[in-house]
Design an enzyme around this catalytic site. Structure first.
Site, PDB file in Angstrom:
ATOM      1  N   HIS A  93      84.347  93.978 111.097  1.00 36.81           N
ATOM      2  CA  HIS A  93      84.162  93.466 112.456  1.00 36.81           C
ATOM      3  C   HIS A  93      85.419  93.723 113.293  1.00 36.81           C
ATOM      4  CE1 HIS A  93      80.954  90.608 110.665  1.00 36.81           C
ATOM      5  NE2 HIS A  93      80.400  91.718 111.117  1.00 36.81           N
ATOM      6  N   GLU A  96      88.484  91.339 114.161  1.00 32.78           N
ATOM      7  CA  GLU A  96      89.099  90.629 113.043  1.00 32.78           C
ATOM      8  C   GLU A  96      90.319  91.397 112.518  1.00 32.78           C
ATOM      9  OE1 GLU A  96      85.819  89.670 110.406  1.00 32.78           O
ATOM     10  OE2 GLU A  96      84.661  88.847 112.079  1.00 32.78           O
ATOM     11  N   HIS A 227      87.322  89.087 106.040  1.00 32.03           N
ATOM     12  CA  HIS A 227      86.895  88.790 107.408  1.00 32.03           C
ATOM     13  C   HIS A 227      87.779  87.689 107.979  1.00 32.03           C
ATOM     14  CE1 HIS A 227      82.905  90.909 107.632  1.00 32.03           C
ATOM     15  NE2 HIS A 227      83.094  90.920 106.321  1.00 32.03           N
ATOM     16  N   GLU A 300      86.861  84.672 104.306  1.00 27.61           N
ATOM     17  CA  GLU A 300      87.049  84.423 105.733  1.00 27.61           C
ATOM     18  C   GLU A 300      88.451  83.843 105.890  1.00 27.61           C
ATOM     19  OE1 GLU A 300      85.155  85.083 108.307  1.00 27.61           O
ATOM     20  OE2 GLU A 300      83.146  85.429 107.501  1.00 27.61           O
TER      21      GLU A 300
END
Length: 356
Positions: A93, A96, A227, A300
């Site tokens: 992404h 990020e 991420h 994450e």
């Protein structure tokens, strides 16, 4: 006239002068981050400094023609040895950016630490380590256009109706578009694409992973997909709330959970099944596990709230927040030879007993 990087290279080969007029760099306050060119320079520097244990290879080109670097680290790096392989990938992404820093940290950790840190030396000697620092170079550069952030998530591939971008982490083939965990709307941030692997970048990593299937056996045993943000350790499946499902039996589920909780003890994240956050379909970790038998996790990273920077935490946190995942990243590699040993069932790692 404007051109993509690939077009610019072709134009230059024709004898024309190509001038870069658009700034694609971080805002001054965040200059501690690495943009695409700076990332490539860091990788080149590391490869030059550690030629015996590191190779800078390529997955191929992104949609706009940028090279997608692939790093291999191993003691006999030029040789394909019969050793467990680990994959760390980052930046599916675009916004990020901290994940690129995480990948660069891992490169530095495994190379600079070799011969100095016994734990790292043992892993480099007994594993083949693959790092993909930038899965979405086009989106990442677009997100920095003009020296300011654009909150861009997807890649930059045209998708019709004047829109661009596929969410790379909804474009993998396992349970693609199955379960309301992605969007069919081209303008959506989670647009899954017209079909699985329609995105150039997911094709590139897919092809590499499949190339590591030797004699019918996948050599990559474990993976982390980095991420931001939320400070979570996630494991499959994302497409269903059920903890077990076809291809994910009770022993595998217990192993994922035990590993995830072990990682969380070291980095302070929350460990949970991917769907506990929200339903996702067409994700890389579901594909890696269901089709290749790779013990795949999503991390994450920092922060855990928008108030701490959300997708754009300050550059001042890079050092601490990448090092925060040192132990978890090394632990994954250590368990790659037999993940089931974490639940006391090492016998399941034999070829005859393994589900894959």
């Amino acid at each position: 006239m404007t051109a993509t990087p690939g077009e610019a290279m072709r134009i230059a080969k024709l004898g024309y002068k190509v001038v870069r007029t658009e700034t694609e760099a971080f805002p001054a306050a965040d200059s501690g981050y690495h943009d695409y060119a700076e990332m490539q320079a860091e990788l080149d520097k590391a490869a030059k400094a550690h030629p015996k244990i590191m190779q800078k290879l390529s997955l191929g080109k992104s949609y706009e023609g940028r090279d997608m670097p692939l790093i291999k680290i191993s003691d006999n790096v030029a040789k394909d040895e019969n050793e467990p392989e680990i994959l760390y990938d980052a930046h599916q992404h675009a916004r990020e950016h901290l994940t690129v820093e995480m990948a660069l940290y891992l490169v530095k950790l495994f190379t600079d630490g070799y011969g100095k840190d016994a734990r790292i030396t043992n892993l480099v000697d007994s594993r083949e380590i693959w790092i993909v620092p930038d899965m979405n170079p086009d989106g990442g550069e677009y997100d920095l256009t003009g020296g300011k952030y654009h909150n861009w998530r997807k890649n930059r591939q045209p998708v019709g109706s004047g829109y661009k971008g596929v969410d790379l982490n909804r474009n993998w083939s396992y349970k693609f578009a199955c379960c309301d965990g992605s969007s069919p709307v081209v303008s959506s941030e989670t647009y899954h694409g017209p079909q699985a692997f329609s995105a150039t970048e997911t094709q590139r990593l897919r092809d590499f992973v499949l190339s590591r299937r030797i004699g019918g056996v996948q050599q990559i045993k474990a993976a982390i997909d980095f991420h931001t943000y939320s400070e979570l350790v996630l494991w499959p499946y994302g497409y269903t709330m059920n903890s077990t499902a076809p291809g994910l039996g009770a022993d595998a589920q217990k192993t994922f959970a035990a590993l995830g909780r072990t990682f969380a003890k070291s980095n302070g994240y929350t460990a949970e099944q991917s769907s506990s956050l929200y339903i996702t379909d067409g994700s890389i970790i579901d594909w890696l596990w269901a089709t290749q038998g790779v013990w795949a996790f999503t991390f994450e990273m920092y922060p855990n709230s928008p108030s701490k920077g959300g997708f754009y935490p300050p550059a001042s946190v890079i050092t601490a927040q990448t090092a925060r995942n040192k132990d978890a990243s090394l632990t994954l590699a250590e368990y790659a030879d037999c993940t089931y040993k974490i639940i006391g069932k090492a016998q399941l790692c034999s070829t005859a007993s393994s589900p894959r």
